[in-house]
Design an enzyme around this catalytic site. Structure first.
Site, mmCIF file in Angstrom:
data_model
loop_
_atom_site.group_PDB
_atom_site.id
_atom_site.type_symbol
_atom_site.label_atom_id
_atom_site.label_comp_id
_atom_site.label_asym_id
_atom_site.label_seq_id
_atom_site.Cartn_x
_atom_site.Cartn_y
_atom_site.Cartn_z
ATOM 1 N N GLU A 260 0.827 -1.210 0.000
ATOM 2 C CA GLU A 260 0.000 0.000 0.000
ATOM 3 C C GLU A 260 0.860 1.258 0.000
ATOM 4 O OE1 GLU A 260 -3.054 -0.054 -0.591
ATOM 5 O OE2 GLU A 260 -3.860 -1.968 0.092
ATOM 6 N N ARG A 264 0.878 3.792 -3.262
ATOM 7 C CA ARG A 264 0.270 5.111 -3.028
ATOM 8 C C ARG A 264 1.322 6.185 -2.777
ATOM 9 N NH1 ARG A 264 -5.509 3.827 -0.110
ATOM 10 N NH2 ARG A 264 -5.509 1.608 -0.530
ATOM 11 N N ASP A 393 -5.216 -9.880 -8.023
ATOM 12 C CA ASP A 393 -5.522 -8.987 -9.152
ATOM 13 C C ASP A 393 -4.316 -8.323 -9.820
ATOM 14 O OD1 ASP A 393 -5.169 -7.540 -6.783
ATOM 15 O OD2 ASP A 393 -6.966 -6.314 -6.981
ATOM 16 N N GLU A 529 -11.867 0.854 -10.392
ATOM 17 C CA GLU A 529 -11.503 -0.074 -11.478
ATOM 18 C C GLU A 529 -12.344 0.066 -12.750
ATOM 19 O OE1 GLU A 529 -11.810 -0.988 -8.269
ATOM 20 O OE2 GLU A 529 -9.681 -1.272 -7.809
HETATM 21 C C1 DMJ Z 1 -6.181 0.707 -4.948
HETATM 22 O O1 DMJ Z 1 -5.377 0.879 -3.854
HETATM 23 C C2 DMJ Z 1 -5.458 0.041 -6.070
HETATM 24 O O2 DMJ Z 1 -6.138 0.235 -7.261
HETATM 25 C C3 DMJ Z 1 -5.258 -1.430 -5.838
HETATM 26 O O3 DMJ Z 1 -4.687 -2.068 -6.953
HETATM 27 C C4 DMJ Z 1 -6.585 -2.086 -5.560
HETATM 28 N N1 DMJ Z 1 -7.303 -1.418 -4.507
HETATM 29 C C5 DMJ Z 1 -7.431 0.009 -4.552
HETATM 30 C C6 DMJ Z 1 -8.603 0.520 -5.339
HETATM 31 O O4 DMJ Z 1 -9.694 -0.255 -5.389
#
Ligand code: DMJ
Length: 628
Positions: A260, A264, A393, A529
């Site tokens: 994270e 970010r 994912d 998404e």
């Molecule tokens: C974000 O932090 C990123 O897109 C991550 O890949 C998946 N979760 C969140 C958004 O849904």
């Protein structure tokens, strides 16, 4: 002195021995074929002495011009005067010169595109010449990386245009559209809430007019920096920059999640550095990058999930020594770029090693990976469960995106990506009833479940990006089918907003829609998404329906999640328009991703973050594509 006292013969023997040993060293290093393996037992500091990564430079000037102040007045964008770029600290590796005009103002409104058409068009003679060089074979199929990027006629003209600053200067300004103005308004509203009640904290709690902390690092502010730049919010950007300069401190006794904070914070700082050319952001990126490195000190070199950035210690979650597969394989774009910018290859080596290791692991199912990996053994755990949703994912997303970032040369990444998409088609693809929507389900020990996370809606965009980069047109067809499904996950719901998870009906039943929602899954976290994929689909096809779908979604966010005193909130119940049950939290990705992709979706300018020059990380932070 001693050297001088030696005889000529003695000196020659010593020199010969030195040369001999050096040559042996080079031969043994290169003959290993997988130099990352030599790192296995070394400390991260030792890695600095390993051979440097090849020098790479940016595909293009990667620095967008300074943001203009976004006025309510549409199209009223005063001319920018040329700016003196701040001196980048690493001239060879950093962004090159500023462009003079904001890309959204330079008149290059384009119809561009049409990936699907491009890949299916008969190959023209002139094109054959151009694509001869780099052909990659995938299970007998021939993939020509440049083929689908072969421009449609409008794009050919575009590419032939001179790219000098002088030529750019002569272009007409591109006014923002009304829909883009609506995104700016939404951003400002969200920012007002953050500024008034949560300034410098991680997340806004818009209803209680307070904030929540996760890492205590101003997560929303950092995630939103490049969005402000792209939207042209100059004042807001400058104010946030001041906070980064004066108040952002990473020397804190705090545990952060490696993934994270990489996507970010590191990703946000790196992209803001590229867009602004301001070395402050690179310095901060280096700082956090170094502080995250202890995560890789594990027996297997598969990183731990958590790092204490003040103490320099790392650990797995309390209940397990496993890490999440998506987390350890979706930090590569950021660390690789950090190595390129700093010239210090330790970042890239650490993350490349993870990918090489995962590439060789058993336990995959036709390219599909399990969700967990053990940091001691380096093996997958909890075998037999396969999803493109949570915990897996972005593994798939980063296979493709690393291949693109690195100039489409790292064939193992492409192989793994192509194999995985074949695995998806074989095991996870189904059609619902009654509308026959194509969706991606999950597989658990041979049992198919018709469950799809909203998170999976990144896939149409990724497939389209792959097709745009020369992969099979078949991927584009699948992308078109899947984005329709993702849109239906909004459209078939009472509020017009998607829940976190849906279950599709495999058999037609009277009075039932395709999409069923369980009570535990009916929340919406303002996730990006679907809007992200709509952006890619519009960029590559020019089909306005994608913009219209995005517009509907924005309006529903405004209707059901906007808090009058500032900010937007996650909601608990997308099925109850009269009371969607606000959750009192605005996730940082709403500003970092959702609104940014909205703004880009509503633009007709392919140079507003050109997808042949930038690749977005999984938190929507654009990083430059490297060219040799
Ligand atoms: C974000 O932090 C990123 O897109 C991550 O890949 C998946 N979760 C969140 C958004 O849904």
């Amino acid at each position: 002195k001693k050297w001088k006292q030696l005889s000529r013969l003695q000196r020659s023997v010593i020199l010969f021995l030195f040369t001999f040993l050096a040559v042996c060293g080079v031969i043994s290093y290169t003959s290993m074929g997988e130099p990352w393996k030599s790192l296995t037992n070394k400390s991260l500091d030792d890695q600095r002495t390993e051979p440097e990564i090849p020098r790479l430079k940016l595909a293009n000037p990667a620095v967008l011009p300074a943001p203009q102040k976004a006025d309510a007045n549409l199209g009223d964008y005063p001319e920018l005067s040329p700016q003196k770029p701040p001196k980048p600290p690493h001239i060879r590796r950093g962004p090159s010169n500023f462009q003079i005009k904001p890309p959204w103002r330079d008149g290059r409104l384009k119809a561009q595109r049409d990936t699907s058409r491009a890949v299916e068009e008969p190959v023209r003679a002139d094109k054959e010449e151009k694509t001869e060089k780099s052909v990659i074979s995938w299970r007998g199929a021939v993939i020509e990386p440049d083929q689908s990027t072969e421009p449609s006629s409008s794009k050919i003209k575009e590419l032939e245009k001179p790219s000098s600053v002088e030529a750019e200067d002569q272009k007409e300004p591109v006014p923002i559209t009304e829909r883009q103005a609506a995104v700016i308004e939404a951003f400002r509203h969200a920012w007002k809430g953050y500024k008034d009640f949560a300034w410098g904290h991680d997340e806004l709690k818009p209803l209680s007019k307070s904030y929540s902390e996760w890492f205590g690092l101003g997560l929303t502010l950092i995630d939103a920096l490049d969005t402000m730049w792209i939207l042209g919010l100059k004042e807001e950007f400058e104010e946030a920059r001041k906070w980064v300069a004066n108040d952002l401190v990473f020397d804190k006794n705090v545990d952060v999640n490696l993934f994270e904070s990489t996507i970010r914070i590191l990703g946000g700082l790196l992209s803001t550095y590229h867009l602004s050319g301001d070395s402050l952001f690179l310095e901060k990126a280096k700082d956090i990058g170094n502080r995250l490195m202890p995560a890789f000190k594990t027996p297997s070199k598969i990183p731990y999930s958590d790092v204490n950035i003040g103490r320099g210690t790392a650990h797995p979650p309390r209940w397990t020594s496993d890490s999440t597969v998506a987390e350890v394989t979706s930090i590569q774009l950021e660390f690789r770029e950090l190595s390129r910018l700093t010239g210090d290859d330790k970042f890239q080596k650490a993350v490349d090693e993870v990918m090489k290791h995962v590439h060789t692991l058993s336990g995959k199912n036709d390219g599909l990976v399990p969700m967990f990996i053990n940091t001691n053994s380096g093996q997958f755990t909890h075998l037999g469960v396969y999803t493109l949703g949570a915990r897996a994912d972005s593994y798939y997303e980063y296979l493709l995106k690393q291949w693109i970032q690195g100039g489409k040369k790292e064939n193992e990444l492409l192989e793994d990506y192509m194999r995985a998409i074949e695995g998806v088609k074989k095991h996870l693809l189904q059609r619902s009833q009654p509308k026959k929507l194509t969706f991606i389900g999950e597989l658990a020990h041979g049992h198919f479940s018709a469950k799809m996370d909203h998170l999976v809606c990144f896939l149409p965009g990724t497939l389209a990006l792959g097709a745009h980069n020369g992969l099979t047109a078949d991927h584009m067809k699948l992308a078109e089918a899947l984005i329709e499904t993702c849109y239906q996950m909004y459209a078939q719901v009472e509020t017009g907003l998607s829940p976190e998870i849906v279950h599709f009906n495999l058999h037609a039943q009277k009075g039932h829609k395709d999409v069923e929602i369980k009570p535990a899954d009916r929340h919406n976290l303002l996730r990006p998404e679907t809007v992200e994929s709509l952006f890619y689909m519009y960029r590559f096809t020019g089909d306005k329906k994608y913009q219209d779908w995005g517009w509907e979604i924005l309006q529903n966010f405004n209707k059901y999640t906007r808090v009058p005193t500032g900010g937007y909130t996650s909601i608990n119940n997308v099925q109850n328009p009269s009371n969607p049950e606000p959750r009192d939290k605005m996730e940082s990705f709403f500003l970092g991703e959702t609104l940014k992709y909205m703004f880009l979706l509503f633009s007709d300018d392919i140079d507003l973050i050109n997808l042949d020059k930038y690749v977005f990380n999984t938190e929507a932070h654009p990083l430059p594509i490297w060219v040799p």
